[in-house]
Design an enzyme around this catalytic site. Structure first.
Site, PDB file in Angstrom:
ATOM      1  CB  CYS A   2      94.615  -5.803 -66.631  1.00  0.00           C
ATOM      2  SG  CYS A   2      93.395  -4.759 -67.442  1.00  0.00           S
ATOM      3  NE  ARG A  27      99.933  -8.208 -67.039  1.00  0.00           N
ATOM      4  CZ  ARG A  27      99.936  -9.267 -67.846  1.00  0.00           C
ATOM      5  NH1 ARG A  27     101.065  -9.704 -68.361  1.00  0.00           N
ATOM      6  NH2 ARG A  27      98.816  -9.877 -68.168  1.00  0.00           N
ATOM      7  CD1 TRP A  75      94.569   0.049 -72.052  1.00  0.00           C
ATOM      8  CD2 TRP A  75      96.239  -1.358 -72.489  1.00  0.00           C
ATOM      9  NE1 TRP A  75      95.058   0.366 -73.287  1.00  0.00           N
ATOM     10  CE2 TRP A  75      96.088  -0.488 -73.590  1.00  0.00           C
ATOM     11  CE3 TRP A  75      97.224  -2.331 -72.533  1.00  0.00           C
ATOM     12  CZ2 TRP A  75      96.879  -0.569 -74.720  1.00  0.00           C
ATOM     13  CZ3 TRP A  75      98.020  -2.412 -73.660  1.00  0.00           C
ATOM     14  CH2 TRP A  75      97.851  -1.527 -74.742  1.00  0.00           C
ATOM     15  CG  ASN A 101      94.139  -9.319 -67.730  1.00  0.00           C
ATOM     16  OD1 ASN A 101      93.631  -8.632 -68.622  1.00  0.00           O
ATOM     17  ND2 ASN A 101      95.362  -9.809 -67.823  1.00  0.00           N
ATOM     18  N   GLY A 102      90.642  -9.425 -68.624  1.00  0.00           N
ATOM     19  CA  GLY A 102      89.951 -10.166 -69.673  1.00  0.00           C
ATOM     20  C   GLY A 102      88.665  -9.464 -70.070  1.00  0.00           C
ATOM     21  CD  GLU A 488     102.885 -14.948 -91.368  1.00  0.00           C
ATOM     22  OE1 GLU A 488     103.400 -14.927 -90.239  1.00  0.00           O
ATOM     23  OE2 GLU A 488     103.293 -14.241 -92.316  1.00  0.00           O
ATOM     24  CE  LYS A 492     105.553 -15.988 -88.168  1.00  0.00           C
ATOM     25  NZ  LYS A 492     105.981 -15.059 -89.207  1.00  0.00           N
ATOM     26  CD  GLU A 495     109.924 -15.309 -90.739  1.00  0.00           C
ATOM     27  OE1 GLU A 495     110.165 -14.105 -90.819  1.00  0.00           O
ATOM     28  OE2 GLU A 495     108.953 -15.774 -90.105  1.00  0.00           O
ATOM     29  CG  HIS A 511      97.970 -22.447-113.954  1.00  0.00           C
ATOM     30  ND1 HIS A 511      97.661 -22.092-115.247  1.00  0.00           N
ATOM     31  CD2 HIS A 511      96.778 -22.624-113.326  1.00  0.00           C
ATOM     32  CE1 HIS A 511      96.352 -22.047-115.407  1.00  0.00           C
ATOM     33  NE2 HIS A 511      95.792 -22.365-114.242  1.00  0.00           N
ATOM     34  CE  LYS A 610     109.968  -8.859 -83.427  1.00  0.00           C
ATOM     35  NZ  LYS A 610     109.099 -10.009 -83.742  1.00  0.00           N
TER      36      LYS A 610
END
Length: 615
Positions: A2, A27, A75, A101-102, A488, A492, A495, A511, A610
C-alpha cells in the site's frame, strides 16, 4: 504494501496526490483513490478499482479543487478489490477520511463495538474502523490531533495511518504503530507540507525528509509539521538529507540495502498474508495452488528443495508440513537432489524454494521431477520466472524488490508462505481442527507487530559486534526448528562478515565440534522456550564447562538461560511453531552488525551474486 500520500499547503492538492501515487504504484495496484478537502470543510472522495489510470480516467481531467488532501494505492488485505473497499475511507457522516497501510489485528472487536454504538459501515475493510474511531472522539469535542491519538491507542498491530477532517480542513495527522508501513515527511519550496509511505513521492519537492518511527505521530498544517509520541509528548525530529542519487534515495536513510530490507520484514509479512487469510474467521485461502490443494489426499510424500537460504527455509517447511499436515517429508539441496537418482512418482509433491526463480541447480532439479511425474509447487518472489513456468502451481512470497545480496526479507516471506502451505494442507487432510487452525493463524496475524518491536533497538547487536568482531570462528547450535536457523545464522555471518561459522544440530556437538570450543569460540545457542529448551540448556552447560562464550537467543523472561549465557538476545513469547520467524531477526542482525564493525561490503559481499544462474 500500500502507498500513502498526503499534502497540505498553497498548491492544488489533487495533481500532487496523483503524481505521488504514480511513483508509488509498485506498492499496490488493486485500487487507488484520493480525497481533497472541498469548500465548507466537505471532503471530496474519488476512488476506483484497478490501476491508477482507472482513477485518473474517471476524473476526466476535472481535478478537484482544494489544497489539502490524501491518497492511497492499495494491495488488498481485508475485503476484495472493489470501489467500496478502496481507500480513502470515511466515517458514516463523511467528516473523517483515512488512508491506511497495515493490519488492525483487533478490528472485529472494534467493529462490533462501533456498530453497537450506531456506526454504519460501507466496506469489508479493517481500515474503515479507524475513521469511525476518530469520529467517536471528535464527537467528544477533542481536536483532530488528540482524536487520532486516542484512536491509535485502541488499535493493535503494525500500522501506518493518515487522516484529515472537515473540522480542521487544513490539517493532516499521521501516525505509525510498530515497524510496518513507513511514513516520511517533507516540505516543498512553496510552503507546503507533504508525507508519503516512501521516498519516491517526496523527492520531487525536496531533499530534506523526516522518518516517523513506531509510536510517533505527525500533525501538518499551514506548511509546518509537528511531531509527538502517541502519549502526547512533543519530540524533536532531525531531518535526513537525501542526495540526488536514485541509489541513495532508495536506501531510505539506511546505510545499506540489507539493513533497510531487514527493517522491511514486518511489511513483507503483511504482503505475504494479504488475500491469503481471512481475518474474520482465521481461515487460509491459497487460490494460487488450487489444483495442488484439491488433490492433497493423493500426496504420499513431500520433497522440499532449495539452495543456500532457500534450503534453510525448505528445512523449516518440511518440519511444519510434517507437524501440521502429518505428511512424510524430506528436504534436499537442489544440486545434490538432481544427481542422486531420487525416487519420484505421481504420489510425490516437490516444493521448490527459489527466491529469484532462476537458480540453475533448482531449475535442473525441477526438470528432473517433472520428467518423473511428480507434481510441483514453487515458492518465488517474482512472477513469470523460470521456476514458475516449470511448476504446476506458484506461491509468490511477495517480499518486494531485494537488492542486498544476502537474503533477509525474502527468507522471512518464504517462511510465511511455507507456514500457510502446511496449515492449508493440514486443514484439507483433516489433521488440523478449527480451534487449532484459528490459534495458528491468529498468532501469525500478530507477527508483523512482534517483528516490528524486535527491530526498535539494535544496541545489543552492536555490543556483540564490539565484543566478538575480531574473532575468526563462530559456532551456531539449534535443535528441532532451531537447527535450520543455526544453519541460516552461520551462512549469513560467512556471507557478509567473512567470519568462518558453522551451524550444527546441538545434539551433534559431542560428536566432533565440541573439540573446537575454548574461550575464543563464540557459540550462538538458539534456545527459545519450546519442547527442546531443556535439551539446549544441557548443551549450553557443556559449552560453558569448556570456557566457550555463549550468545543465547532466548525467550523473554527466561532467567535461567540468561544466567548461563555471556550475552543474550530475547525474543517475544510465542508458540513453538512461530519461534523461527522471531529467531530469524537475531540471525540477520548479528551478521549485519559484525560485518559493519569489520568494515565489510554488506550489500555486495565478495565472490557472491544475488542469483546463481550457472552451475
Amino acid at each position: 504494501m500500500c502507498g500513502i500520500i498526503g499534502y497540505t499547503g498553497n498548491k492544488q492538492a489533487a495533481p500532487i496526490l496523483l503524481n505521488g501515487l504514480e511513483s508509488l504504484t509498485y506498492r499496490g495496484y488493486d485500487s487507488a483513490g484520493i480525497a481533497v478537502m472541498g469548500p465548507g470543510g466537505l471532503p471530496q472522495v474519488y476512488k476506483k478499482t484497478g490501476k491508477l489510470e482507472n482513477l485518473t480516467a474517471s476524473l476526466n481531467g476535472n481535478m478537484p479543487g482544494g489544497s489539502t488532501g490524501i491518497g492511497h494505492t492499495r494491495w488488498a488485505t481485508h475485503g476484495g478489490p472493489t470501489d467500496a473497499n478502496a481507500h480513502p475511507h470515511m466515517d458514516c457522516r463523511g467528516e473523517v477520511v483515512v488512508v491506511h497501510n497495515g493490519i488492525v489485528e483487533n478490528y472485529i472487536a472494534l467493529k462490533r463495538e462501533l456498530v453497537a454504538e450506531g456506526h454504519e459501515f460501507s466496506s469489508q475493510t479493517d481500515s474503515e474502523c479507524i475513521s469511525h474511531l476518530i469520529e467517536r472522539y471528535l464527537d467528544d469535542e477533542f481536536p483532530l490531533e488528540e482524536s487520532v491519538r486516542l484512536a491509535a491507542r485502541e488499535i493493535r498491530g503494525a500500522n501506518a495511518v493518515v487522516a484529515f477532517s472537515g473540522r480542521e480542513p487544513d490539517r493532516i495527522v499521521g501516525f505509525r504503530l510498530g515497524n510496518a508501513g513507513g511514513i516520511v515527511v517533507g516540505k516543498d519550496d512553496e510552503g507546503g507540507a507533504i508525507l508519503s509511505s516512501d521516498l519516491p513521492a517526496l523527492l520531487p519537492y525536496g531533499r530534506e525528509v523526516i522518518y516517523l518511527s513506531g509510536g510517533e505521530m505527525v500533525s501538518m498544517a499551514h506548511g509546518d509539521a509537528a511531531f509527538s509520541t502517541l502519549e502526547g509528548d512533543p519530540i524533536e525530529k532531525k531531518s535526513v538529507h537525501i542526495p540526488y542519487s536514485p541509489l541513495s534515495a532508495s536506501r531510505g536513510g539506511y546505510k545499506h540495502f540489507m539493513h533497510k530490507e531487514i527493517h522491511e520484514q514486518p511489511e513483507s509479512v503483511i504482503n505475504a498474508l494479504k488475500g491469503r487469510i481471512s481475518f474474520d474467521d482465521l481461515t487460509v485461502n491459497l487460490d494460487e495452488i488450487a489444483n495442488t490443494a484439491a488433490s492433497v489426499d493423493e500426496i504420499k510424500r513431500v520433497m522440499f528443495i532449495g539452495m543456500g537460504t532457500s534450503l534453510h527455509a525448505a528445512m523449516l517447511g518440511r518440519q511444519w508440513m510434517e507437524t501440521l499436515a502429518r505428511i512424510p517429508c524430506e528436504y534436499d539441496n537442489s544440486s545434490e537432489f538432481r544427481y542422486r537418482n531420487p525416487v519420484l512418482d505421481e504420489g510425490t509433491l516437490v516444493v521448490s524454494v527459489c527466491q529469484s526463480g532462476e537458480t540453475v541447480d533448482t531449475l535442473a532439479a525441477m526438470e528432473l521431477a517433472a520428467e518423473r511425474g511428480a507434481s510441483q509447487v514453487t515458492l518465488c518472489n517474482y512472477p513469470g520466472t523460470q521456476t514458475t513456468r516449470i511448476a504446476d502451481d506458484t506461491l509468490l512470497v511477495r517480499a518486494g524488490l531485494e537488492i542486498g545480496v544476502a537474503a533477509s526479507k525474502t527468507f522471512m516471506s518464504s517462511l510465511v508462505a511455507l507456514y500457510l502451505l502446511a496449515v492449508e494442507f493440514g486443514v484439507r487432510r483433516g489433521v488440523l481442527g478449527e480451534e487449532a487452525r484459528r490459534e495458528l493463524i491468529g498468532e501469525l496475524v500478530r507477527l508483523p507487530d512482534l517483528l516490528g518491536k524486535m527491530l526498535l533497538d539494535e544496541d545489543r547487536y552492536m555490543e556483540i559486534a564490539r565484543r566478538y568482531g575480531r574473532r575468526s570462528d563462530f559456532l551456531y547450535l539449534g535443535r528441532g526448528l532451531g537447527f535450520p536457523l543455526a544453519m541460516e545464522g552461520a551462512l549469513k555471518l560467512k556471507e557478509i562478515s567473512y567470519i568462518h561459522a558453522e551451524g550444527y544440530p546441538a545434539g551433534e556437538m559431542k560428536h566432533g565440534p565440541i573439540s573446537l570450543i575454548d574461550r575464543q569460540m563464540p557459540v550462538v545457542a538458539i534456545a527459545p522456550r519450546d519442547s527442546l529448551r531443556d535439551k539446549m540448556l544441557s548443551n549450553i552447560n557443556e559449552v560453558k564447562a569448556r570456557d566457550g562464550q555463549i550468545v543465547g537467543i532466548i525467550t523473554e523472561g527466561d532467567e535461567e538461560l540468561a544466567q548461563r549465557s555471556d550475552f543474550t538476545i530475547a525474543i517475544p513469547q510465542a508458540s513453538e511453531a512461530l519461534n523461527p520467524f522471531l529467531v530469524s531477526i537475531p540471525m540477520q542482525l548479528i551478521a549485519y552488525h559484525l560485518a559493519v564493525h569489520r568494515g565489510c561490503d554488506v550489500d555486495q559481499p565478495r565472490n557472491l551474486a544475488k542469483t546463481v544462474t550457472v552451475e
